[in-house]
Design a protein around this motif. Structure first.
Motif, mmCIF file in Angstrom:
data_model
loop_
_atom_site.group_PDB
_atom_site.id
_atom_site.type_symbol
_atom_site.label_atom_id
_atom_site.label_comp_id
_atom_site.label_asym_id
_atom_site.label_seq_id
_atom_site.Cartn_x
_atom_site.Cartn_y
_atom_site.Cartn_z
ATOM 1 N N GLU A 102 -15.016 -8.691 -7.979
ATOM 2 C CA GLU A 102 -13.561 -8.496 -8.009
ATOM 3 C C GLU A 102 -12.793 -9.475 -7.123
ATOM 4 O O GLU A 102 -11.572 -9.374 -7.016
ATOM 5 C CB GLU A 102 -13.233 -7.068 -7.574
ATOM 6 C CG GLU A 102 -13.664 -6.728 -6.157
ATOM 7 C CD GLU A 102 -13.790 -5.221 -5.950
ATOM 8 O OE1 GLU A 102 -12.779 -4.592 -5.552
ATOM 9 O OE2 GLU A 102 -14.896 -4.681 -6.181
ATOM 10 N N LEU B 274 -10.548 -7.697 2.566
ATOM 11 C CA LEU B 274 -9.185 -7.702 3.098
ATOM 12 C C LEU B 274 -8.251 -8.619 2.327
ATOM 13 O O LEU B 274 -7.027 -8.548 2.504
ATOM 14 C CB LEU B 274 -9.208 -8.087 4.576
ATOM 15 C CG LEU B 274 -9.782 -7.005 5.509
ATOM 16 C CD1 LEU B 274 -10.041 -7.574 6.896
ATOM 17 C CD2 LEU B 274 -8.836 -5.807 5.584
ATOM 18 N N THR B 275 -8.786 -9.483 1.466
ATOM 19 C CA THR B 275 -7.908 -10.263 0.586
ATOM 20 C C THR B 275 -7.351 -9.385 -0.526
ATOM 21 O O THR B 275 -6.401 -9.782 -1.211
ATOM 22 C CB THR B 275 -8.649 -11.460 -0.059
ATOM 23 O OG1 THR B 275 -9.663 -10.982 -0.952
ATOM 24 C CG2 THR B 275 -9.251 -12.365 0.994
ATOM 25 N N ARG B 276 -7.938 -8.206 -0.727
ATOM 26 C CA ARG B 276 -7.529 -7.308 -1.810
ATOM 27 C C ARG B 276 -6.856 -6.028 -1.324
ATOM 28 O O ARG B 276 -5.970 -5.506 -1.993
ATOM 29 C CB ARG B 276 -8.736 -6.943 -2.674
ATOM 30 C CG ARG B 276 -9.359 -8.134 -3.391
ATOM 31 C CD ARG B 276 -10.393 -7.692 -4.404
ATOM 32 N NE ARG B 276 -9.862 -6.769 -5.389
ATOM 33 C CZ ARG B 276 -9.165 -7.127 -6.480
ATOM 34 N NH1 ARG B 276 -8.919 -8.409 -6.699
ATOM 35 N NH2 ARG B 276 -8.728 -6.218 -7.327
ATOM 36 N N THR B 277 -7.301 -5.508 -0.166
ATOM 37 C CA THR B 277 -6.787 -4.212 0.257
ATOM 38 C C THR B 277 -7.051 -4.008 1.745
ATOM 39 O O THR B 277 -7.943 -4.631 2.322
ATOM 40 C CB THR B 277 -7.459 -3.074 -0.534
ATOM 41 O OG1 THR B 277 -6.889 -1.816 -0.144
ATOM 42 C CG2 THR B 277 -8.956 -3.030 -0.280
ATOM 43 N N SER B 278 -6.290 -3.103 2.347
ATOM 44 C CA SER B 278 -6.580 -2.649 3.707
ATOM 45 C C SER B 278 -6.946 -1.171 3.714
ATOM 46 O O SER B 278 -7.113 -0.569 4.780
ATOM 47 C CB SER B 278 -5.373 -2.905 4.628
ATOM 48 O OG SER B 278 -4.218 -2.231 4.136
ATOM 49 N N ASP B 279 -7.055 -0.584 2.523
ATOM 50 C CA ASP B 279 -7.410 0.822 2.395
ATOM 51 C C ASP B 279 -8.891 1.021 2.734
ATOM 52 O O ASP B 279 -9.773 0.428 2.104
ATOM 53 C CB ASP B 279 -7.134 1.298 0.970
ATOM 54 C CG ASP B 279 -7.463 2.765 0.782
ATOM 55 O OD1 ASP B 279 -8.562 3.060 0.261
ATOM 56 O OD2 ASP B 279 -6.641 3.601 1.193
ATOM 57 N N LYS B 280 -9.159 1.859 3.713
ATOM 58 C CA LYS B 280 -10.525 2.002 4.202
ATOM 59 C C LYS B 280 -11.456 2.600 3.154
ATOM 60 O O LYS B 280 -12.634 2.238 3.080
ATOM 61 C CB LYS B 280 -10.549 2.844 5.481
ATOM 62 C CG LYS B 280 -9.936 2.136 6.681
ATOM 63 C CD LYS B 280 -10.013 2.999 7.928
ATOM 64 C CE LYS B 280 -9.383 2.282 9.115
ATOM 65 N NZ LYS B 280 -9.416 3.133 10.328
ATOM 66 N N GLU C 219 -11.326 2.139 -0.041
ATOM 67 C CA GLU C 219 -11.656 1.074 -0.975
ATOM 68 C C GLU C 219 -12.645 0.086 -0.361
ATOM 69 O O GLU C 219 -13.565 -0.401 -1.016
ATOM 70 C CB GLU C 219 -10.372 0.334 -1.402
ATOM 71 C CG GLU C 219 -9.739 0.880 -2.644
ATOM 72 C CD GLU C 219 -10.637 0.707 -3.861
ATOM 73 O OE1 GLU C 219 -10.714 -0.407 -4.401
ATOM 74 O OE2 GLU C 219 -11.273 1.701 -4.273
ATOM 75 N N ILE C 220 -12.450 -0.204 0.915
ATOM 76 C CA ILE C 220 -13.374 -1.125 1.578
ATOM 77 C C ILE C 220 -14.758 -0.496 1.702
ATOM 78 O O ILE C 220 -15.789 -1.163 1.505
ATOM 79 C CB ILE C 220 -12.810 -1.529 2.961
ATOM 80 C CG1 ILE C 220 -11.518 -2.331 2.767
ATOM 81 C CG2 ILE C 220 -13.835 -2.360 3.738
ATOM 82 C CD1 ILE C 220 -10.795 -2.650 4.060
#
Length: 333
Positions: A211, A317-323, A325-326
């Motif tokens: 992704e 972190l290029t896509r999200t900062s939601d933990k 999701e990470i």
């Protein structure tokens, strides 16, 4: 029968080195010698053309200790551009210094969008050294890149006749020839004299089916690494956050714990939005979640080494900062 076409991108490193001292110099060649470009390496090892039609592509000679996200992005773009110019290529080989070879390979294994394999290769002894591994490593990397069995395996690493997955391999010795190993699961196969012998495949998500789309980026979010040690107060956490870190990976005590001071310091920066991922300084084995770490909002790196957890976190972190999701990404990749 026509030979397969393989593209060879040279970035420097020991594999490209020629000492000015002589064949017994396997230590000072970096300062007392020169480094060949991709076309010069192929001219030095013309035997590799017996295995494939090899097309040299210059990047620039960079000590692997100086390679980082900026160079990774440039190399990724060059790989895509080169394949677009040679769509009949069976694969791509990247020559690289061994210090950060595993990190470049893992980055490529998460980000390239090519239908062909990328094989990253290095050497423990310079091309001018007596009993150097450079020529055979290069020839075997070309063979692997051209082998149909290499497709769908992400980026691969080839040294010492062994094919390893980029996610799993790490440099385990400073100067021994058998330095690149996959501690938890072993290699994927061998580059033997008669064939490329495959024995297993990695199951985690791999390029090109990932992704992460980095088009247009010139750098990645800053992620730093802390190293646990007895008595640490974790002062580095605040310093990293002040320097602009969006994430911190801690090389914790096996199986992924840390000192009380480190836990407090990381909790303080996590409360301000820095994503904290717990890995282990042991170099192998899975880091598992605990109730305390979940309370503090820390994530776990699974069995990724610290340096590779840093790469995955930076890409995440290029896509999200939601933990959540990470955390999913660390479970899938």
């Amino acid at each position: 029968m026509s030979k397969p076409k393989v593209l060879f991108i040279g970035t420097g490193g020991t594999i490209s080195a020629l000492s000015s001292i002589g064949p017994f110099d396997i230590m000072d060649y970096a300062s007392k010698g020169r480094f060949m470009q991709a076309d010069e390496i192929l001219a030095h090892w013309p035997q590799v053309h017996e295995k494939a039609e090899v097309v040299p592509i210059r990047f620039r000679n960079v000590a692997s200790t100086a390679i980082g996200p900026v160079e990774w992005l440039e190399l990724l773009e060059l790989a895509h551009k080169s394949y677009a110019e040679h769509p009949d290529a069976a694969g791509i080989v990247v020559g690289h210094g061994t210090a950060t070879l595993e990190e470049t390979a893992y980055f490529l294994s998460l980000t390239h969008k090519l239908p062909v394999p990328i094989v990253v290769v290095g050497a423990q002894r310079p091309s001018s050294g007596l009993s150097t591994d450079a020529g055979m490593n290069l020839a075997n990397a070309i063979r692997v890149a051209a082998d149909p069995g290499a497709r769908g395996l992400g980026a691969l690493v080839l040294l010492n006749d062994e094919v390893n997955a980029a996610r799993e391999v790490t440099k385990t010795s400073t100067s021994r020839m058998q330095t690149f190993r996959s501690p938890d699961f072993g290699c994927l196969g061998h580059a033997d004299g008669d064939t490329i012998a495959w024995y297993r495949k990695p199951l985690r998500k791999l390029a090109p089916e990932t992704e992460f789309d980095l088009k247009g980026l010139t750098d990645l979010p800053r992620v730093d690494v802390m190293y646990s040690y007895a008595g640490s107060d974790g002062a580095a956490a605040a310093a990293y956050a002040a320097a602009g870190a969006k994430g911190i990976v801690i090389a914790g005590f096996a199986p992924g714990f840390m000192s009380p001071g480190e836990a407090d310091a990381l909790a303080a920066v996590a409360a301000k939005g820095v994503v904290v991922v717990c890995a282990s300084r042991a170099g192998s084995g899975r880091v598992f979640g605990t109730e305390r770490k979940r309370e503090l909002g820390f994530l776990d790196a699974d069995n990724l080494t610290v340096q590779k957890a840093r790469i995955l976190l930076s890409l995440a972190l290029t896509r999200t900062s939601d933990k959540a999701e990470i955390a999913r990404m660390f479970a899938e990749y």
